[in-house]
Scaffold this active site. Structure first.
Site, short mmCIF file in Angstrom:
data_model
loop_
_atom_site.label_atom_id
_atom_site.label_comp_id
_atom_site.label_asym_id
_atom_site.label_seq_id
_atom_site.Cartn_x
_atom_site.Cartn_y
_atom_site.Cartn_z
N ARG A 63 0.66 -1.29 0.05
CA ARG A 63 -0.01 -0.02 -0.15
C ARG A 63 0.76 1.21 0.03
NH1 ARG A 63 -3.22 -2.10 4.69
NH2 ARG A 63 -2.01 -4.13 4.18
N GLU A 100 2.62 -7.80 12.98
CA GLU A 100 1.58 -8.13 13.95
C GLU A 100 1.27 -9.52 13.41
OE1 GLU A 100 -1.83 -5.44 13.47
OE2 GLU A 100 -2.59 -6.23 15.47
C1 PRP Z 1 0.73 -3.90 6.44
C2 PRP Z 1 0.86 -2.33 6.36
C3 PRP Z 1 2.30 -2.05 6.40
C4 PRP Z 1 2.73 -3.04 7.65
C5 PRP Z 1 2.66 -2.57 8.87
O1 PRP Z 1 1.21 -4.45 5.32
O2 PRP Z 1 0.42 -2.01 4.94
O3 PRP Z 1 3.30 -2.19 5.54
O4 PRP Z 1 1.54 -4.21 7.61
O5 PRP Z 1 2.73 -3.56 9.96
P1 PRP Z 1 4.09 -3.48 10.92
O6 PRP Z 1 4.28 -2.06 11.33
O7 PRP Z 1 3.91 -4.32 12.06
O8 PRP Z 1 5.36 -3.58 10.10
P2 PRP Z 1 1.57 -6.20 5.03
O9 PRP Z 1 2.80 -6.64 5.55
O10 PRP Z 1 0.04 -6.61 5.68
O11 PRP Z 1 1.48 -6.36 3.46
P3 PRP Z 1 0.56 -6.11 2.31
O12 PRP Z 1 0.69 -4.62 2.30
O13 PRP Z 1 1.19 -6.71 1.13
O14 PRP Z 1 -0.78 -6.56 2.64
N1 ADE Z 2 -0.47 -4.34 9.44
C1 ADE Z 2 -0.27 -4.75 10.40
N2 ADE Z 2 -1.37 -4.68 11.34
C2 ADE Z 2 -2.34 -4.20 10.65
C3 ADE Z 2 -3.57 -3.70 10.75
N3 ADE Z 2 -3.89 -3.86 12.04
N4 ADE Z 2 -4.22 -3.08 9.86
C4 ADE Z 2 -3.68 -2.95 8.55
N5 ADE Z 2 -2.46 -3.35 8.32
C5 ADE Z 2 -1.77 -4.01 9.23
#
Ligand code: PRP
Ligand code: ADE
Length: 176
Positions: A63, A100
């Site tokens: 994102r 997370e």
């Molecule tokens: C989500 C979000 C951040 C990250 C934040 O992405 O878009 O990049 O998690 O989490 P953190 O602060 O615990 O590292 P995700 O890893 O779910 O991947 P995606 O964008 O491919 O859905």
């Molecule tokens: N990446 C890690 N935790 C998340 C949450 N709660 N919502 C969206 N993106 C995440």
């Protein structure tokens, strides 16, 4: 007239128990879907970074790509993608981190930026901070200076933004 940050916040949807039980997932797709809200969001970033003397905007997979590439385009800067493992075709460096809901590895091309470049690091959200810190480490290994971490949403109860600030990187959040 409604405050633009409040308007943006109202367009971030919380999806309970996704991708696994206990996670309150913050979904930004309603915000992206509404052109007025999307523009209001991008305008906040543009106002903040217009005079930041940047060389690049880097976006975190996936994102951070949506936001970062628009910000880079509007500021007339190049965009650096920091991708999940195995997606970039040229020479890369990697950093592993915990999330997370699991763990992951991100990578950047070794020629994505160089010593002394001033880079803004962008993502949608900070939870544990693992993703942002891994991105910072990659860019710093290339010699760049990461000037700020910019996101829409912070989940302060997970402690990520505090960890990022403790590492010496300032965090800018649109929805406090
Ligand atoms: C989500 C979000 C951040 C990250 C934040 O992405 O878009 O990049 O998690 O989490 P953190 O602060 O615990 O590292 P995700 O890893 O779910 O991947 P995606 O964008 O491919 O859905
Ligand atoms: N990446 C890690 N935790 C998340 C949450 N709660 N919502 C969206 N993106 C995440």
């Amino acid at each position: 007239m409604i405050d633009s940050k409040e308007y943006i916040k109202q367009h971030v949807r919380t999806v309970p128990d996704w991708p696994q039980a206990g996670i309150q997932f913050r979904d930004i797709t309603p915000l992206l879907q509404d052109p007025k809200v999307f523009r209001a969001l991008i305008d906040i970033f543009l106002a903040r970074y217009a005079n930041a003397n940047l060389n690049y905007v880097a976006g975190l997979d996936a994102r951070g790509f949506i936001l970062g590439s628009v910000i880079a385009y509007e500021l007339n800067l190049g965009f650096v993608p920091i991708r999940k493992k195995g997606k970039l075709p040229f020479h890369t460096i990697s950093e592993e981190y915990d999330l997370e809901y699991g763990s992951a590895t991100v990578e950047v091309h070794t020629d994505a930026c160089k010593q002394g470049d001033r880079v803004l690091l962008v993502d949608d959200l900070i939870a544990t901070g693992g993703t942002m810190l891994a991105g910072k480490k990659l860019l710093e290994r290339l010699g760049a200076e990461v000037i700020e971490a910019a996101v829409i949403v912070d989940l302060p109860e997970l402690g990520g933004s505090k960890l990022i600030e403790q590492s010496g990187l300032k965090v800018f959040t649109v929805c406090d």
